[in-house]
Design an enzyme around this catalytic site. Structure first.
Site, mmCIF file in Angstrom:
data_model
loop_
_atom_site.group_PDB
_atom_site.id
_atom_site.type_symbol
_atom_site.label_atom_id
_atom_site.label_comp_id
_atom_site.label_asym_id
_atom_site.label_seq_id
_atom_site.Cartn_x
_atom_site.Cartn_y
_atom_site.Cartn_z
ATOM 1 N N THR A 65 9.216 -11.190 2.437
ATOM 2 C CA THR A 65 8.477 -9.948 2.230
ATOM 3 C C THR A 65 8.223 -9.312 3.592
ATOM 4 O O THR A 65 7.892 -10.018 4.569
ATOM 5 C CB THR A 65 7.192 -10.164 1.389
ATOM 6 N N GLU A 66 8.420 -7.991 3.683
ATOM 7 C CA GLU A 66 8.399 -7.273 4.961
ATOM 8 C C GLU A 66 7.127 -7.513 5.753
ATOM 9 O O GLU A 66 7.122 -7.452 6.975
ATOM 10 C CB GLU A 66 8.509 -5.754 4.751
ATOM 11 N N ASN A 67 6.013 -7.713 5.033
ATOM 12 C CA ASN A 67 4.738 -7.838 5.725
ATOM 13 C C ASN A 67 4.513 -9.232 6.302
ATOM 14 O O ASN A 67 3.375 -9.622 6.541
ATOM 15 C CB ASN A 67 3.572 -7.418 4.810
#
Lengths: 209, 228, 228, 209
Positions: free
Chosen positions: D46-48
């Site tokens: 996940t990008e975060n």
């Protein structure tokens, strides 16, 4: 009487304020850590990925995974941290080190630094982190003997050796005293007790005015 | 997913002659001794080595130089106090040297792993090492354009791995490992020991497993501090 | 060295009107709520905010927008499902928007902290967001030149600090904190708690204290896993 | 019968091999995680700032510091790791994710992707990590309904909406079937059972040959 190496290191330490993040090169610069005035705290950085580096390790303290940039075994200070090489040089290049202290082959009166190779083509060149430190640290100090073994002044009108970085040196701490490159000449900030200013000027090739 | 291999020899068996090889380490800490020894024994030659010290501090990598398996070195500091192997080969014209400032070397490797093909840095501007490179004045500061470095294989050293390739390091042995991971087509990690999947605290993983393709167990250098 | 300040108000007191302010956070995790609230209460206005979501997910930052203290936003995703504050101001022409791809935003901030003034990236090439930017084909791949981002102050959120500013984070609240640290003249960290110097394992420190200038204690969001 | 959203997601999941590192966008792509064939393991990014992301958290599992890029509370899988945003996108941009699956407004027959804004100037634009994923992931899959609500085919001769990235889409998974952009046309890889190829070609504006 010129200053000895310990006195040079102690004089550098006087000029580094409390709370500074500092990278110390090999030789006289390393000795700065041993002469920090009482009540002052410096945090030492080593290029190979550590802040909060402590003193050289005693024989029974050696950890094979803990060395400084000079490949000497060291210990951790409380509050130390480890990081990888890109993050280590991000600290340097990003201006997060307040001071670095390095040796030099030559310093130009304009602040040019030459400390990674001479004009001796027989020596294998190696640059290490010198160029990164010279452009990255907020204050670049040089600590060295003022004259070479053959008696030539290492603060020069124009560097003849290959540059490490142009115009980066703020102060030069030597056995003869403390100097500040100002561009067209070098200011004498302080002389060692009993050093002869006239002799210094005569041997300095005009850089000291 | 289990990336642990039976031997160092198996992990480097497909590194062919002519390959570009990154090797972690700064002084002795962080040298993947078992992997480099296996590379030497594999017979691969005509190699380009990317390593900060051109072998200083690593027994195996010095042997690789001595055996004349290396054609070119990309490094910041090839001088070794304890050895003249590099010096002799260089003077004999048998080794090509690309000298790179240490921070630029680290950033170029990091860029290779991060998919940044090039970047500007003030480091080196106005020096011999920037000759022939593109320059640009950015916010009043002259800078040099530097390219990402990538390799065919990265041989790195870490402290512990889980089978999926998550890595933690030990003290200043961390150095080039985390940035070389992913900067090569294949990343091989030599570690002091394997722990079970889930045994590494996700907050403390330094290199995520996506960057590591093969794992080999080598010598252990010391105890783990804190949680594994 | 003790960087802990008595209050969030004191920590942002010198952030003047017209300042550029980085604010960490992606969704609610990592929002420095106490610091942004103090900034709102300080009365500073005409601010440029660098934040991934232009306030989505942060109560305090949304209030900053609502109070019309923000002149410009640099972000990747200004849309907030739960709020129309940004939309209303943007449509009314009261807010300037610089839209940046999220990875480019993160890398520009990291470059600002790392002293890399500019870099090339393939992201955005051939799109509206690269219009007017310099381009270069590198190894056959067209790329866009992107500049480092820096700010006057970075307001970041971490889990624990020691008094010298060493920081650890918690789960996905880490997000922009470690890269905004050092990308501003002054970096202020809001943390869930302070531990004694030496209590953080040096292997687990994510942000070294050299990047942090002031520390403020805010709300705690949860327990620490593993060693502190 | 066209495929429903679950069937589209399941069809995508079939084409992602064991051991892949995968980023799943919002909508149908998120559902791919629920349809991974038995014996196959995907590691979700996940990008975060996380690898090894698990499923959505149950009410009693919510940790306020643990969300995915869609701002949904999630759980950790064994072997997870956290990292900062620049390292997260270094994984994406550096080609370390094998697959990403995204939605789209339009896909060009040349593989152009348009999924961050339409031609509706009244909508505030937001790009998030779409451009980084489109150029960075080794394989870019699109999962979407083939036709818009107003019946317009979203695989088009030339994208009219602003591009996310040129020529990046490898396969398009839709309710009508699976398609592959080949430049001058789009290959029909597979059709949903009972879907009429002639109707598809008629409504496709020539892209399906």
């Amino acid at each position: 009487m010129t200053w000895n190496r310990k006195q040079i290191a102690a004089r550098v330490a006087q000029d580094i304020p409390d709370g500074a993040y500092v990278n110390l090169g090999i030789g006289i610069p390393t000795m700065v850590a041993d002469h920090v005035p009482a009540g002052r705290e410096l945090v030492l950085h080593t290029e190979n990925g550590m802040l909060g580096m402590g003193r050289a390790a005693a024989a029974d303290e050696v950890d094979v995974d803990l060395i400084n940039a000079g490949k000497v075994y060291v210990v951790e200070e409380p509050g130390a941290s480890y990081f990888h090489h890109a993050d280590s040089f991000a600290l340097i290049r990003g201006g997060h080190l307040s001071y670095c202290v390095m040796g030099a082959y030559q310093v130009g009166q304009n602040g040019d630094l030459a400390n990674w190779r001479t004009d001796d083509d027989d020596v294998i060149p190696g640059v290490g982190g010198a160029m990164d430190l010279a452009v990255g640290a907020r204050h670049v100090f040089v600590a060295m003997d003022l004259f070479s073994r053959s008696g030539v002044c290492k603060i020069v009108p124009t560097c003849t050796y290959p540059l490490t970085a142009p115009g980066c040196v703020e102060r030069v701490y030597t056995d003869w005293g403390v100097f500040r490159p100002l561009g067209d000449h070098v200011e004498i900030v302080e002389l060692a007790d009993g050093v002869d200013a006239a002799e210094l000027r005569a041997r300095g090739g005009g850089v000291f005015g | 997913m289990d990336k642990v291999m039976a031997s160092a020899a198996a992990a480097v068996a497909d590194v062919g002659s002519g390959s570009t090889v990154m090797v972690s380490g700064f002084g002795p800490p962080g040298q993947p001794e078992a992997l480099v020894t296996a590379l030497l024994e594999s017979g691969a030659t005509d190699l380009t080595i990317i390593n900060n010290n051109a072998g200083a501090g690593g027994v195996a990598i010095s042997a690789l130089f001595a055996a004349k398996r290396v054609r070119k070195v990309v490094c910041s500091f090839p001088k070794a106090i304890e050895s003249t192997i590099f010096d002799d080969l260089y003077r004999a014209g048998e080794l090509e040297l690309e000298l790179v400032p240490q921070g630029t070397l680290a950033e170029r490797i990091r860029a290779g792993s991060a998919g940044i093909p090039a970047f500007y840095t003030p480091t080196g501007y106005g020096t011999q090492l920037a000759e022939g490179k593109e320059t640009m004045v950015i916010d009043g500061r002259p800078c040099v354009l530097e390219r990402a470095l990538r390799a065919d294989v990265a041989l790195i050293r870490a402290h512990r791995a889980d089978p999926s390739g998550n890595l933690v390091y030990r003290k200043t042995a961390r150095n080039f490992g985390p940035i070389m991971a992913g900067a090569a087509t294949t990343t091989v990690a030599e570690v002091g020991g394997i722990v079970a999947l889930g045994a590494l605290d996700p907050e403390h993983v330094v290199t995520p497993g996506a960057l590591v393709h093969r794992i080999v167990v080598g010598a252990d250098t010391g105890p783990t501090t804190g949680a594994v």
